[in-house]
Design a protein around this motif. Structure first.
Motif, PDB file in Angstrom:
ATOM      1  N   ARG A 139       1.074  -1.494   0.409  1.00 51.69           N
ATOM      2  CA  ARG A 139       0.300  -0.094   0.010  1.00 51.69           C
ATOM      3  C   ARG A 139       0.410   1.157  -0.003  1.00 51.69           C
ATOM      4  O   ARG A 139       0.249   2.166  -0.650  1.00 51.69           O
ATOM      5  CB  ARG A 139      -0.757  -0.077   1.107  1.00 51.69           C
ATOM      6  N   TRP A 159       3.309   1.997  -1.781  1.00 53.01           N
ATOM      7  CA  TRP A 159       3.347   2.956  -3.007  1.00 53.01           C
ATOM      8  C   TRP A 159       2.565   3.711  -3.572  1.00 53.01           C
ATOM      9  O   TRP A 159       3.164   4.619  -4.480  1.00 53.01           O
ATOM     10  CB  TRP A 159       4.015   1.188  -3.972  1.00 53.01           C
ATOM     11  N   SER A 160       1.315   4.070  -3.000  1.00 48.61           N
ATOM     12  CA  SER A 160       0.411   4.644  -3.337  1.00 48.61           C
ATOM     13  C   SER A 160       0.761   6.184  -2.703  1.00 48.61           C
ATOM     14  O   SER A 160      -0.601   7.206  -3.522  1.00 48.61           O
ATOM     15  CB  SER A 160      -1.123   3.616  -2.847  1.00 48.61           C
ATOM     16  N   VAL A 170       0.306   9.265  -5.284  1.00 51.69           N
ATOM     17  CA  VAL A 170      -0.798   9.565  -6.085  1.00 51.69           C
ATOM     18  C   VAL A 170      -1.238  10.201  -4.798  1.00 51.69           C
ATOM     19  O   VAL A 170      -2.777  10.392  -5.335  1.00 51.69           O
ATOM     20  CB  VAL A 170      -0.804   8.569  -6.516  1.00 51.69           C
ATOM     21  N   THR A 171      -1.935   9.084  -4.308  1.00 55.89           N
ATOM     22  CA  THR A 171      -3.032   9.131  -3.378  1.00 55.89           C
ATOM     23  C   THR A 171      -2.762  10.863  -2.720  1.00 55.89           C
ATOM     24  O   THR A 171      -4.477  11.281  -2.431  1.00 55.89           O
ATOM     25  CB  THR A 171      -2.543   8.326  -1.201  1.00 55.89           C
ATOM     26  N   ASN A 209      -4.019  13.098  -5.214  1.00 55.44           N
ATOM     27  CA  ASN A 209      -5.177  13.307  -5.152  1.00 55.44           C
ATOM     28  C   ASN A 209      -6.382  14.194  -4.204  1.00 55.44           C
ATOM     29  O   ASN A 209      -7.118  14.737  -4.117  1.00 55.44           O
ATOM     30  CB  ASN A 209      -5.585  11.385  -4.747  1.00 55.44           C
ATOM     31  N   ASN A 214     -11.171   0.363  -7.291  1.00 56.34           N
ATOM     32  CA  ASN A 214     -10.709  -0.198  -6.210  1.00 56.34           C
ATOM     33  C   ASN A 214     -11.846  -1.329  -5.771  1.00 56.34           C
ATOM     34  O   ASN A 214     -11.588  -2.656  -5.936  1.00 56.34           O
ATOM     35  CB  ASN A 214     -10.802   0.555  -5.246  1.00 56.34           C
ATOM     36  N   THR A 247      -5.705  -0.930  -4.069  1.00 57.94           N
ATOM     37  CA  THR A 247      -5.737   0.449  -3.678  1.00 57.94           C
ATOM     38  C   THR A 247      -4.562   1.159  -4.518  1.00 57.94           C
ATOM     39  O   THR A 247      -5.125   2.244  -4.452  1.00 57.94           O
ATOM     40  CB  THR A 247      -5.849   1.000  -2.034  1.00 57.94           C
ATOM     41  N   VAL A 248      -3.313   1.028  -4.411  1.00 61.05           N
ATOM     42  CA  VAL A 248      -2.592   1.568  -5.766  1.00 61.05           C
ATOM     43  C   VAL A 248      -3.104   1.067  -6.118  1.00 61.05           C
ATOM     44  O   VAL A 248      -2.756   2.883  -7.241  1.00 61.05           O
ATOM     45  CB  VAL A 248      -1.304   0.557  -5.178  1.00 61.05           C
ATOM     46  N   ILE A 249      -3.251   1.242  -7.505  1.00 62.13           N
ATOM     47  CA  ILE A 249      -3.948   0.664  -8.494  1.00 62.13           C
ATOM     48  C   ILE A 249      -5.114   1.719  -8.628  1.00 62.13           C
ATOM     49  O   ILE A 249      -4.966   2.641  -9.820  1.00 62.13           O
ATOM     50  CB  ILE A 249      -4.455  -0.243  -9.692  1.00 62.13           C
ATOM     51  N   GLU A 256      -5.440   4.220  -6.962  1.00 57.63           N
ATOM     52  CA  GLU A 256      -4.890   5.935  -6.633  1.00 57.63           C
ATOM     53  C   GLU A 256      -4.672   6.103  -7.966  1.00 57.63           C
ATOM     54  O   GLU A 256      -5.008   7.065  -8.152  1.00 57.63           O
ATOM     55  CB  GLU A 256      -4.349   5.972  -5.290  1.00 57.63           C
ATOM     56  N   ALA A 257      -3.535   5.612  -8.338  1.00 60.59           N
ATOM     57  CA  ALA A 257      -2.738   5.833  -9.631  1.00 60.59           C
ATOM     58  C   ALA A 257      -4.179   6.596 -10.513  1.00 60.59           C
ATOM     59  O   ALA A 257      -3.855   7.143 -11.463  1.00 60.59           O
ATOM     60  CB  ALA A 257      -1.807   5.057 -10.283  1.00 60.59           C
TER      61      ALA A 257
END
Length: 434
Positions: free
Chosen positions: A132, A134-135, A138-139, A142, A169, A191-193, A195-196
Motif C-alpha cells: 500500500r 507505493w500509492s 498519487v494518494t 489526489n 478499487n 488500492t494502489v492501482i 489511486e493511480a
C-alpha cells in the motif's frame, strides 16, 4: 434563506454520494476479509488501514487547506491564485509521498509495533502495508486535486472522481481477493492501482473542464515566499489537528487489539458504520467549506451566517436519518460483513454506540467545515489537542472499568467534545467575517 438551502443541497448532494463511496470501499475491504476463515484477516486489514489513515490523513491538510484557499480565490475572482492554490499543494504532495516511500521500512514497522495485536495480525498488516505504501505520491496528489475541485465548487467532478477511484478499487478487491485468492496483498494492490487511475482522471478533469490553462501559469506567484508561508502556516495547524484526530483512532484500534482478535474484528466492522455517517455528514461540511470560503473571499457577513445556518440544519436532519438506518438495519449490515459467529455476537453487543454516534458527532463535522473554509486553523488545532487529551483520559478511566463498552463510551465523549470545543471559538469567527 430558501435560496441558501437550495444552494447547499446542490453542493452537498453529489459530495455526500461521492463521500459515501469511500467508506463503501472500506466496507468491501472488511467484508472480503470477513468471509475468510480467521478473524485475524479482518484485524490485519483494520490495522493496515489504520496505519495508512495515520500516515496519509496526517497529510490531510493537502486537501483541507486547498479547499479553503481555493474557495477564497474564487470568491475574490483572483485567477492567478486559482491556479496557484492547486499547484502549490500538488508539488508538495508528490515530494511528501516520495519521502514516505523512501523511509517505508522503519516507518511501517514502528506503526505496527505501536498498534500491537497478535503475531498473525501484525504479519498480515505488514504484508498489506509494504504494498500500500507505493500509492503514497498519487494518494497525496489526489488530496490536492479533490481539495481544489471542492473549493472551486465542482461537486459533480468531485463525485465522478471519487466514484471512479472507489469503483475501480472495489472491482479489483473482488478480482484479486475473491477470484485470485491474493488475500491482504490483493486488497492493498487494488488500492494502489485505483489511486493511480484517480490521479490521471483528476488531472484530466481539471485540464479539460475547468479552464485551468486559459491563462499562462505565473510560477513567480506560485512560489512567492509570503504565499508559501501562508500555505505552511495553515497546513501546519491542520497537520497537527489531523495527527491528533488520527492518533485517537489509532489508539482506539490499539486498545481494541489488546482485547482480542475477535473484539478487534468486531470494532473494525462497527467503525464502518461510523465511517459511513462521517463521510455522509462531511458532504454538508464540504458545502460549508465552499460557501463560507466564498463568503470570506467576498467579505460578506450576512451570506456567511446564512450558509452556516442552512448547512448545519440540513446536516442535523441527515444525522437523524443515519441513526434511524443503523437502528433498523444494523444487525443485517453486520451479517453482511462477516459470517464468523464470535465476531457477529460481539458486534451486536456494541451496536447501540454507533446508532447514537451520528447525532453525537454532527456538530463537530459542521464546525470543522466552517473553520477550514475560512482557514481559521489555529482554533481547529487547539480544539483538537484539547479533545485528544479528553479522549485519552476517558480511555484510561473507563476501559479498565467497562472494557470495550468503556472504549466506545470514550469515543462518544471524544466526538461530542470535538463539537463543543470548536463551538467556543465560533462567535469570534462569525464576527470577523466582513
Amino acid at each position: 434563506m430558501t435560496d441558501q438551502y437550495k444552494r447547499i443541497l446542490v453542493l452537498a448532494t453529489p459530495l455526500i454520494i461521492s463521500n459515501l463511496t469511500v467508506p463503501l470501499l472500506g466496507a468491501v475491504d472488511t467484508a472480503v476479509m470477513g468471509h475468510l476463515p480467521d478473524p485475524a484477516y479482518i484485524g490485519g486489514v483494520a490495522v493496515g488501514s489504520t496505519i495508512f489513515s495515520f500516515l496519509f490523513w496526517g497529510f490531510g491538510f493537502l486537501k483541507m487547506g486547498t479547499v479553503g484557499f481555493t474557495a477564497q480565490s474564487f470568491g475574490a475572482e483572483n485567477k492567478d491564485e486559482q491556479q496557484a492554490s492547486l499547484l502549490r499543494p500538488l508539488v508538495l504532495s508528490i515530494m511528501l509521498g516520495c519521502l514516505l516511500i523512501l523511509f517505508q521500512a522503519p516507518l511501517l514497522k514502528l506503526c505496527v509495533d505501536l498498534i500491537d495485536g497478535s503475531e498473525q495480525v501484525r504479519t498480515l498488516s505488514l504484508d498489506y502495508s509494504y504494498i500500500r505504501i507505493w500509492s503514497a505520491p498519487v494518494t497525496l496528489a489526489n488530496y490536492a486535486v479533490i481539495g481544489w475541485l471542492i473549493g472551486k465548487g465542482e461537486p459533480r467532478l468531485t463525485f465522478l472522481l471519487q466514484v471512479l477511484i472507489n469503483t475501480v478499487n472495489i472491482l479489483l478487491d473482488l478480482l484479486f481477493v475473491i477470484e485470485l485468492g491474493w488475500g491482504v496483498e490483493g486488497v492493498a494492490l487494488a488500492t494502489v492501482i485505483a489511486e493511480a487511475v484517480g490521479l490521471i482522471a483528476g488531472i484530466w478533469f481539471i485540464l479539460k473542464r475547468s479552464h485551468f490553462l486559459e491563462q499562462k501559469i505565473k510560477w513567480g506567484n506560485v512560489l512567492e515566499a509570503s504565499h508559501i508561508r501562508s500555505l505552511f502556516t495553515v497546513n501546519r495547524d491542520i497537520f497537527i489537528r489531523t495527527l491528533c484526530l488520527i492518533f485517537s483512532f489509532a489508539y482506539f484500534t490499539r486498545v481494541g487489539a489488546n482485547l482480542g482478535d475477535s473484539t478487534l474484528a468486531a470494532n473494525a466492522i462497527l467503525m464502518q458504520f461510523m465511517y459511513f455517517s462521517a463521510y455522509g455528514l462531511d458532504g454538508f461540511a464540504h458545502a460549508a467549506e465552499i460557501t463560507t470560503g466564498y463568503a470570506k473571499g467576498k467579505k460578506d457577513n450576512t451570506e456567511f451566517r446564512n450558509v452556516v445556518k442552512a448547512s448545519s440544519f440540513m446536516a442535523l436532519l441527515t444525522s437523524v436519518v443515519f441513526s434511524l438506518i443503523f437502528y433498523l438495519s444494523g444487525s443485517m449490515i453486520i451479517g453482511l460483513f462477516t459470517d464468523i459467529n464470535s465476531v457477529k455476537e460481539i458486534a451486536h453487543n456494541y451496536l447501540p454506540w454507533v446508532i447514537l454516534m451520528p447525532m453525537i458527532s454532527v456538530t463537530s463535522f459542521q464546525l470543522d467545515g466552517i473553520f477550514i473554509g475560512t482557514t481559521q486553523t489555529k482554533e481547529l488545532r487547539n480544539a483538537m489537542i484539547q479533545c485528544l487529551i479528553i479522549f485519552l483520559g476517558s480511555c484510561w478511566i473507563f476501559v479498565p472499568l467497562w472494557g470495550n463498552h468503556g472504549l466506545w463510551f470514550s469515543m462518544s465523549i471524544y466526538m461530542a467534545a470535538r463539537g463543543l470545543t470548536l463551538l467556543r471559538y465560533y462567535p469570534a469567527l462569525a464576527r470577523s467575517i466582513g
